[in-house]
Write a protein that holds these residues in place. Structure first.
Motif, short mmCIF file in Angstrom:
data_model
loop_
_atom_site.label_atom_id
_atom_site.label_comp_id
_atom_site.label_asym_id
_atom_site.label_seq_id
_atom_site.Cartn_x
_atom_site.Cartn_y
_atom_site.Cartn_z
N ASN A 50 -1.84 10.60 5.14
CA ASN A 50 -3.24 9.91 4.66
C ASN A 50 -3.81 9.80 3.85
O ASN A 50 -4.42 9.43 3.47
CB ASN A 50 -3.90 10.38 5.92
CG ASN A 50 -3.57 10.31 7.68
OD1 ASN A 50 -2.86 9.62 8.04
ND2 ASN A 50 -4.36 11.24 7.48
N VAL A 51 -3.10 9.88 2.63
CA VAL A 51 -3.35 9.67 1.08
C VAL A 51 -2.80 8.53 0.88
O VAL A 51 -1.51 8.05 0.08
CB VAL A 51 -3.15 11.08 0.40
CG1 VAL A 51 -3.82 10.89 -0.89
CG2 VAL A 51 -3.72 12.52 1.00
N PRO A 52 -4.19 7.82 0.90
CA PRO A 52 -3.63 6.40 -0.74
C PRO A 52 -2.94 6.68 -1.58
O PRO A 52 -3.91 7.49 -2.95
CB PRO A 52 -4.74 5.55 -0.07
CG PRO A 52 -6.10 6.03 0.17
CD PRO A 52 -5.18 7.22 1.02
N LEU A 53 -2.68 5.79 -2.32
CA LEU A 53 -1.84 6.68 -3.42
C LEU A 53 -2.07 5.09 -4.73
O LEU A 53 -2.78 5.38 -5.61
CB LEU A 53 -0.38 6.30 -4.52
CG LEU A 53 0.42 7.97 -3.20
CD1 LEU A 53 1.52 8.46 -3.67
CD2 LEU A 53 -0.83 9.35 -4.07
N MET A 105 1.64 5.00 0.77
CA MET A 105 0.52 6.39 0.62
C MET A 105 1.63 7.76 1.18
O MET A 105 2.83 7.40 0.74
CB MET A 105 -0.06 5.78 2.31
CG MET A 105 -0.66 4.49 2.04
SD MET A 105 -1.68 4.41 3.74
CE MET A 105 -2.07 6.23 4.55
N GLN A 142 0.93 -1.09 -0.04
CA GLN A 142 0.09 -0.04 -0.10
C GLN A 142 1.01 1.09 0.08
O GLN A 142 1.90 1.56 0.89
CB GLN A 142 -1.27 0.14 0.83
CG GLN A 142 -2.33 1.60 0.93
CD GLN A 142 -2.95 1.35 2.62
OE1 GLN A 142 -2.46 0.73 4.08
NE2 GLN A 142 -4.08 1.13 2.21
#
Length: 95
Positions: A46-49, A43, A41
């Motif tokens: 707090n922003v998942p890419l 990121m 994952q």
């Protein structure tokens, strides 16, 4: 004690008596789960890419693992070990 007092005086004289607060920036996670598969994952805070699992995640895991090695010598040794294992399998004998 005296050492602590001396250290405190030295830090105050340089304006370093208080440490800056710690801030954690999550870049995500990489997890090898075996059998040439992984989870990841990616990121930024707090922003998942993006998220991947399986063989694509395993390729990313290996790429990151190699890039984090301290020297090109270690990178070469690890890459050679992976190639040798692919070609000949794992050595499970014990001396």
């Amino acid at each position: 004690g005296e050492a602590f007092s001396l250290l405190r005086t030295w830090l105050v004289a340089r304006g370093l008596e208080e440490a800056q607060g710690f801030r954690f920036l999550s870049l995500g996670l990489l997890a090898y789960i075996g059998q040439e598969e992984a989870l990841n994952q990616v990121m930024l805070g707090n922003v998942p890419l993006f998220n991947y699992s399986g063989k694509v995640a395993f390729a990313l895991w290996r790429t990151v693992y190699l890039s984090k090695q301290a020297s090109t010598r270690n990178q070469a040794l690890i890459a050679f070990d992976w190639l040798r294992t692919e070609a000949f399998g794992r050595d499970i004998t014990r001396l």
